[in-house]
Design an enzyme around this catalytic site. Structure first.
Site, PDB file in Angstrom:
ATOM      1  N   CYS A   8     182.047  40.581  58.217  1.00  0.00           N
ATOM      2  CA  CYS A   8     181.007  41.366  58.976  1.00  0.00           C
ATOM      3  C   CYS A   8     181.234  40.974  60.392  1.00  0.00           C
ATOM      4  O   CYS A   8     182.527  40.405  60.676  1.00  0.00           O
ATOM      5  CB  CYS A   8     179.654  41.324  58.559  1.00  0.00           C
ATOM      6  SG  CYS A   8     178.947  39.715  58.735  1.00  0.00           S
ATOM      7  N   ASN A  11     179.013  36.980  60.913  1.00  0.00           N
ATOM      8  CA  ASN A  11     178.935  36.155  59.602  1.00  0.00           C
ATOM      9  C   ASN A  11     177.596  35.403  59.473  1.00  0.00           C
ATOM     10  O   ASN A  11     177.514  34.379  58.948  1.00  0.00           O
ATOM     11  CB  ASN A  11     180.111  35.105  59.630  1.00  0.00           C
ATOM     12  CG  ASN A  11     180.425  34.506  58.118  1.00  0.00           C
ATOM     13  OD1 ASN A  11     180.802  33.542  58.150  1.00  0.00           O
ATOM     14  ND2 ASN A  11     180.183  35.017  57.341  1.00  0.00           N
ATOM     15  N   CYS A  13     174.589  37.496  59.024  1.00  0.00           N
ATOM     16  CA  CYS A  13     173.603  38.518  57.995  1.00  0.00           C
ATOM     17  C   CYS A  13     174.183  39.202  56.918  1.00  0.00           C
ATOM     18  O   CYS A  13     173.919  38.790  55.755  1.00  0.00           O
ATOM     19  CB  CYS A  13     173.011  39.485  59.135  1.00  0.00           C
ATOM     20  SG  CYS A  13     172.318  38.999  60.492  1.00  0.00           S
ATOM     21  N   ARG A  14     175.194  40.007  57.079  1.00  0.00           N
ATOM     22  CA  ARG A  14     175.530  40.720  55.956  1.00  0.00           C
ATOM     23  C   ARG A  14     176.679  40.124  55.080  1.00  0.00           C
ATOM     24  O   ARG A  14     176.490  40.206  53.763  1.00  0.00           O
ATOM     25  CB  ARG A  14     176.236  42.134  56.405  1.00  0.00           C
ATOM     26  CG  ARG A  14     175.411  43.022  57.154  1.00  0.00           C
ATOM     27  CD  ARG A  14     175.821  44.127  58.072  1.00  0.00           C
ATOM     28  NE  ARG A  14     176.492  43.826  58.881  1.00  0.00           N
ATOM     29  CZ  ARG A  14     177.132  44.544  59.898  1.00  0.00           C
ATOM     30  NH1 ARG A  14     177.487  45.554  59.886  1.00  0.00           N
ATOM     31  NH2 ARG A  14     177.877  43.867  61.060  1.00  0.00           N
ATOM     32  N   SER A  15     177.611  39.536  55.782  1.00  0.00           N
ATOM     33  CA  SER A  15     178.750  39.249  54.862  1.00  0.00           C
ATOM     34  C   SER A  15     178.318  37.743  54.086  1.00  0.00           C
ATOM     35  O   SER A  15     178.539  37.546  52.864  1.00  0.00           O
ATOM     36  CB  SER A  15     180.209  38.633  55.269  1.00  0.00           C
ATOM     37  OG  SER A  15     179.874  37.756  56.653  1.00  0.00           O
ATOM     38  N   ASP A 123     173.282  47.222  59.485  1.00  0.00           N
ATOM     39  CA  ASP A 123     173.393  45.916  60.261  1.00  0.00           C
ATOM     40  C   ASP A 123     171.891  45.445  60.550  1.00  0.00           C
ATOM     41  O   ASP A 123     171.130  46.191  61.342  1.00  0.00           O
ATOM     42  CB  ASP A 123     174.028  46.037  61.465  1.00  0.00           C
ATOM     43  CG  ASP A 123     174.045  44.587  62.179  1.00  0.00           C
ATOM     44  OD1 ASP A 123     173.456  43.780  61.906  1.00  0.00           O
ATOM     45  OD2 ASP A 123     174.864  44.662  63.311  1.00  0.00           O
TER      46      ASP A 123
HETATM   47  P1  4NP Z   1     176.184  40.426  60.839  1.00  0.00           P
HETATM   48  O1  4NP Z   1     175.269  40.648  62.151  1.00  0.00           O
HETATM   49  O2  4NP Z   1     177.733  40.937  61.714  1.00  0.00           O
HETATM   50  O3  4NP Z   1     175.916  41.245  59.468  1.00  0.00           O
HETATM   51  O4  4NP Z   1     176.188  38.854  60.744  1.00  0.00           O
HETATM   52  C1  4NP Z   1     175.338  40.691  63.418  1.00  0.00           C
HETATM   53  C2  4NP Z   1     175.069  39.365  63.707  1.00  0.00           C
HETATM   54  C3  4NP Z   1     175.124  39.092  65.253  1.00  0.00           C
HETATM   55  C4  4NP Z   1     175.361  40.019  66.158  1.00  0.00           C
HETATM   56  C5  4NP Z   1     175.403  41.547  65.646  1.00  0.00           C
HETATM   57  C6  4NP Z   1     175.236  41.587  64.181  1.00  0.00           C
HETATM   58  N1  4NP Z   1     175.449  40.133  67.214  1.00  0.00           N
HETATM   59  O5  4NP Z   1     175.580  40.711  68.400  1.00  0.00           O
HETATM   60  O6  4NP Z   1     175.444  38.548  67.982  1.00  0.00           O
END
Ligand code: 4NP
Length: 153
Positions: A8, A11, A13-15, A123
């Site tokens: 993602c 790294n 939340c989703r992955s 997300d």
């Molecule tokens: P992820 O979610 O890609 O599922 O881990 C996010 C984590 C951080 C951010 C955006 C989405 N950010 O903008 O910092």
């Protein structure tokens, strides 16, 4: 042995959730010795951080665990090491393809393995809708495992 990297943006939340959910599914199917999985982000913002509290809670609520996971960024050797790089959304997928166009055959969207019309995992970073993210991750991982099993037989 199949090696799978879930990808993602951050790294956190989703992955990480996809990695934990897929690990549990593989274990429940008695296939733990046939798979290795990891996760990574295309961005560097959160390197070294544990998965978000929402993702950890979703995992616990569904009998999976994200214990010990720490965020890392995708690196060049991942494209050789892993058989599959499974992206959570189209932007992640485009980034992976840009980093390694030659790996296009092993870069896929997780929700390409589901029947749902929506092909991007939500997300939850900004709105905390982890329930939606979990549902999509679970559906995608189930479809992905079914796909891999059908390929192996
Ligand atoms: P992820 O979610 O890609 O599922 O881990 C996010 C984590 C951080 C951010 C955006 C989405 N950010 O903008 O910092």
């Amino acid at each position: 042995m199949q090696k799978v990297l879930f990808v993602c943006l951050g790294n956190i939340c989703r992955s990480p959730l996809a990695e934990g959910v897929f690990r549990k599914m593989v274990q429940d199917a008695g296939l733990a010795d046939q798979f290795e999985m990891d996760s990574a982000g295309t961005a560097s913002y959160h390197i070294g951080e544990a998965p978000s509290m929402g993702s950890q809670q979703m995992a616990i609520d569904h009998g999976a665990s994200l214990d010990g996971q720490r965020a890392r960024q995708v690196k060049a050797s991942d494209f050789d090491e892993f058989d599959w790089l499974i992206a959570m959304d189209q932007s992640n997928m485009n980034n992976l393809l840009r980093l390694s166009p030659a790996s296009a055959n092993k870069i896929r969207l997780l929700l390409d393995f589901s029947d749902e019309a929506q092909k991007e995992v939500h997300d939850p970073y900004y709105d905390n809708n982890y329930a939606m993210t979990y549902h999509q991750v679970e559906t995608g991982c189930r479809g992905f495992l079914a796909f891999l099993k059908s390929q192996a037989s």
